[in-house]
Design an enzyme around this catalytic site. Structure first.
Site, PDB file in Angstrom:
ATOM      1  N   HIS A 296       0.818  -1.222   0.000  1.00 15.31           N
ATOM      2  CA  HIS A 296       0.000   0.000   0.000  1.00 15.31           C
ATOM      3  C   HIS A 296       0.853   1.273   0.000  1.00 15.31           C
ATOM      4  O   HIS A 296       0.328   2.368  -0.176  1.00 15.31           O
ATOM      5  CB  HIS A 296      -1.009  -0.005   1.162  1.00 15.31           C
ATOM      6  CG  HIS A 296      -0.460   0.393   2.486  1.00 15.31           C
ATOM      7  ND1 HIS A 296      -0.080  -0.522   3.451  1.00 15.31           N
ATOM      8  CD2 HIS A 296      -0.217   1.619   3.022  1.00 15.31           C
ATOM      9  CE1 HIS A 296       0.358   0.119   4.517  1.00 15.31           C
ATOM     10  NE2 HIS A 296       0.293   1.418   4.285  1.00 15.31           N
TER      11      HIS A 296
ATOM     12  N   ASP B 243      -0.221  -7.533   1.700  1.00 14.87           N
ATOM     13  CA  ASP B 243       0.292  -6.155   1.709  1.00 14.87           C
ATOM     14  C   ASP B 243       1.820  -6.191   1.822  1.00 14.87           C
ATOM     15  O   ASP B 243       2.399  -5.880   2.855  1.00 14.87           O
ATOM     16  CB  ASP B 243      -0.339  -5.378   2.875  1.00 14.87           C
ATOM     17  CG  ASP B 243      -0.071  -3.887   2.800  1.00 14.87           C
ATOM     18  OD1 ASP B 243       0.513  -3.432   1.798  1.00 14.87           O
ATOM     19  OD2 ASP B 243      -0.448  -3.168   3.760  1.00 14.87           O
TER      20      ASP B 243
ATOM     21  N   GLY C 145       2.734   6.776   8.505  1.00 11.15           N
ATOM     22  CA  GLY C 145       4.145   7.032   8.216  1.00 11.15           C
ATOM     23  C   GLY C 145       5.035   5.886   8.644  1.00 11.15           C
ATOM     24  O   GLY C 145       6.178   5.779   8.203  1.00 11.15           O
TER      25      GLY C 145
ATOM     26  N   SER D 106       4.008   2.798   8.080  1.00 10.82           N
ATOM     27  CA  SER D 106       3.657   1.747   7.125  1.00 10.82           C
ATOM     28  C   SER D 106       4.877   1.218   6.390  1.00 10.82           C
ATOM     29  O   SER D 106       5.769   1.974   6.017  1.00 10.82           O
ATOM     30  CB  SER D 106       2.675   2.289   6.088  1.00 10.82           C
ATOM     31  OG  SER D 106       1.396   2.413   6.632  1.00 10.82           O
ATOM     32  N   GLY D 107       4.883  -0.095   6.154  1.00 10.56           N
ATOM     33  CA  GLY D 107       5.968  -0.690   5.396  1.00 10.56           C
ATOM     34  C   GLY D 107       7.185  -1.027   6.224  1.00 10.56           C
ATOM     35  O   GLY D 107       8.057  -1.768   5.786  1.00 10.56           O
TER      36      GLY D 107
END
Length: 270
Positions: A74, A122, A215, A217-218
């Site tokens: 995402h 994801d 922020g 994320s990942g």
């Protein structure tokens, strides 16, 4: 596991394995996020996009080979120009030993559906245009054994430059937050995440105090193995729309151990 292990062994100098920082993180039972020790999570990446003459942090990532970074699907948009920053602690400062590398290609999991985050998958891999030099500030994150499941209440650390609280400011310094793993049986209860959470995900937190936030994320969920090495068991995927630290709505991560064969295949094919 052999594909990834082989790639790591052939790409990394002998002095650097994975998951053992030159500057060990200061791990405490602090409630709430805190500034990380500089360079103590040396596989942490900042994924940045170019906008109006500036590079802006958008997501975290994990360096898993000298030319591969793992992040969340995402985080990726086909319309943006990205770079990966490694060896960073303070995003606002010039730091010797840090490197910014452009992607050669970005591979998003083929089952990812941007209209349905709860479907899972994801995960994305970024092949860097050149290998990065490993050293005290930049090291590889370890991947967990395929299909391994963390026990309930395992203490892990989420790291990133995400917002300090719901709608709060973005920090310059890398943050870490202690999160306890919530097992799938609990996390999938109706009063928790219910059917939204899948077995291919990891839940951690939900105490209403600490969580990942926009922020982050990942970025990695770092959990220390019995041998002392840190393994990246999760990729920050989503949290509650009600707010970052919502009770019984733990942070939800892509479970890396569910995607080991996919990661190996992508690296082998590219």
């Amino acid at each position: 596991m052999f594909g990834v292990l082989f790639a790591v062994l052939t790409l990394a100098p002998a002095a650097f394995g994975c998951g053992v920082p030159a500057y060990p993180p200061i791990v405490s039972r602090v409630v709430g996020g805190e500034n990380a020790r500089p360079y103590s999570w040396p596989w942490q990446a900042s994924l940045q996009y170019y906008s109006n003459g500036n590079w802006r942090h958008t997501c975290g990532g994990t360096l898993i080979a000298t030319n591969w970074v793992m992040t969340a699907a995402h985080c990726i948009s086909s319309t943006l120009t990205y770079r990966v920053f490694l060896g960073k602690y303070n995003l606002a400062a010039e730091e010797e030993g840090s490197v910014a590398v452009s992607p050669e290609k970005i591979i998003v999991n083929e089952n990812w559906d941007p209209q349905n985050v709860a479907n899972g998958y994801d995960i994305a891999l970024i092949k860097l245009s050149e290998p990065v030099p490993l050293g005290a500030q930049i090291q590889l994150g370890c991947l967990p054994p395929a299909q391994s499941i963390l026990a309930s209440n395992t203490a892990c650390y989420v790291t990133g430059w995400g917002r300090l609280q719901t709608n709060g400011p973005l920090p310059d310094d890398l943050q870490q937050g202690l999160l306890l793993v919530v097992d799938y049986e609990t996390c999938s209860k109706p009063s928790w995440w219910g059917t939204i959470v899948k077995a291919s995900m990891v839940c951690a937190g939900g105490d209403g105090i600490i969580s990942s936030c926009n922020g982050d994320s990942g970025g990695p969920l770092n959990c220390q193995g019995a041998d002392g090495r840190w393994e990246v068991h999760g990729i920050v995927s989503f949290g509650s729309s009600l707010g970052c630290n919502y009770y019984h709505k733990p942070s939800v991560f892509t479970r890396v151990s569910a995607f080991i064969s996919w990661i190996e295949k992508v690296i082998a094919d590219n």
